[in-house]
Design an enzyme around this catalytic site. Sequence first.
Site, PDB file in Angstrom:
ATOM      1  N   ASN A  26      59.684   7.011  20.601  1.00 21.92           N
ATOM      2  CA  ASN A  26      58.358   7.797  20.266  1.00 21.92           C
ATOM      3  C   ASN A  26      57.666   7.537  21.610  1.00 21.92           C
ATOM      4  O   ASN A  26      57.622   6.597  22.026  1.00 21.92           O
ATOM      5  CB  ASN A  26      57.678   7.135  19.149  1.00 21.92           C
ATOM      6  CG  ASN A  26      58.042   5.647  18.695  1.00 21.92           C
ATOM      7  OD1 ASN A  26      57.782   4.719  19.360  1.00 21.92           O
ATOM      8  ND2 ASN A  26      58.940   5.326  17.739  1.00 21.92           N
ATOM      9  N   GLU A  72      56.682   4.191  14.181  1.00 21.89           N
ATOM     10  CA  GLU A  72      56.465   3.388  15.057  1.00 21.89           C
ATOM     11  C   GLU A  72      54.912   3.085  15.389  1.00 21.89           C
ATOM     12  O   GLU A  72      54.491   2.431  16.316  1.00 21.89           O
ATOM     13  CB  GLU A  72      57.055   2.874  16.186  1.00 21.89           C
ATOM     14  CG  GLU A  72      58.656   2.577  15.735  1.00 21.89           C
ATOM     15  CD  GLU A  72      58.868   1.186  15.160  1.00 21.89           C
ATOM     16  OE1 GLU A  72      57.717   0.438  15.018  1.00 21.89           O
ATOM     17  OE2 GLU A  72      59.950   0.953  14.837  1.00 21.89           O
ATOM     18  N   HIS A  91      58.236   4.080  24.024  1.00 17.21           N
ATOM     19  CA  HIS A  91      59.513   3.128  23.192  1.00 17.21           C
ATOM     20  C   HIS A  91      60.608   4.073  23.071  1.00 17.21           C
ATOM     21  O   HIS A  91      60.804   5.165  22.632  1.00 17.21           O
ATOM     22  CB  HIS A  91      58.670   2.800  21.851  1.00 17.21           C
ATOM     23  CG  HIS A  91      59.935   2.464  20.935  1.00 17.21           C
ATOM     24  ND1 HIS A  91      60.814   1.378  21.186  1.00 17.21           N
ATOM     25  CD2 HIS A  91      60.208   2.626  19.473  1.00 17.21           C
ATOM     26  CE1 HIS A  91      61.403   0.952  20.177  1.00 17.21           C
ATOM     27  NE2 HIS A  91      61.212   1.824  19.333  1.00 17.21           N
TER      28      HIS A  91
END
Length: 218
Positions: A26, A72, A91
């Site tokens: 993400n 997340e 990420h």
Amino acid sequence: MSIKDEIVKVCHLVYQNKFVSAYDGNISVRTDNNSILITRSGICKGDVTVDDILETDLDGNLISGKGKISTENKLHFFIYKKRKDVNAVVHCHPVYTTALGLVEENFLAHYFPEVLLTHGKIPICKYATPSTKEVTDSIKDSIDDSNAFILQNHGAVTVGASLMDAYYKMEKLEHAAKTVIAAKSIGKPRELTDKNIRDLLSISESTYGIKLDINKIL
């Protein structure tokens, strides 16, 4: 290029470079209005378009866009709230970095001057259940001093003043991890000594424009 277009570009880069697979990863950016642009959940990063990017506030409330916010999101919002200098978070699950996160403890040793200067001290954050507050708890002790975090059994996170800054930190982290693993296959990698690090930091500001606190590195 708009911010959303840049996010699309980086999504495609992390997929092409195999930093993620399938629906992994993400990416987010802080806007000038202090809102957050973040990739939606359940989309392959190689397929992301501007329609897959949501805008939220720092508490995760949807401002615009369609879809479920990245699972997340707590990790991203925690970083933005703690670090005013951070404007982007990446990420991913890069293979070599994630592999080191499976075997290394506490911190990744200092092997490369350029990685030390740009990433600071790289913690190996204790395993936490993905998408929960445990993940933010796992990085909280290092959030002020590091620009890269290896998550045990769960990939890595890099942060930056801009999206490309955060992306290049991820790219450099994975390249370093690959090199370390290659070195470990033929012998014991040579770490930078404390003197090496002190000598580097003594010129880092004048030569590279980077000022680091040695107490946060050693």
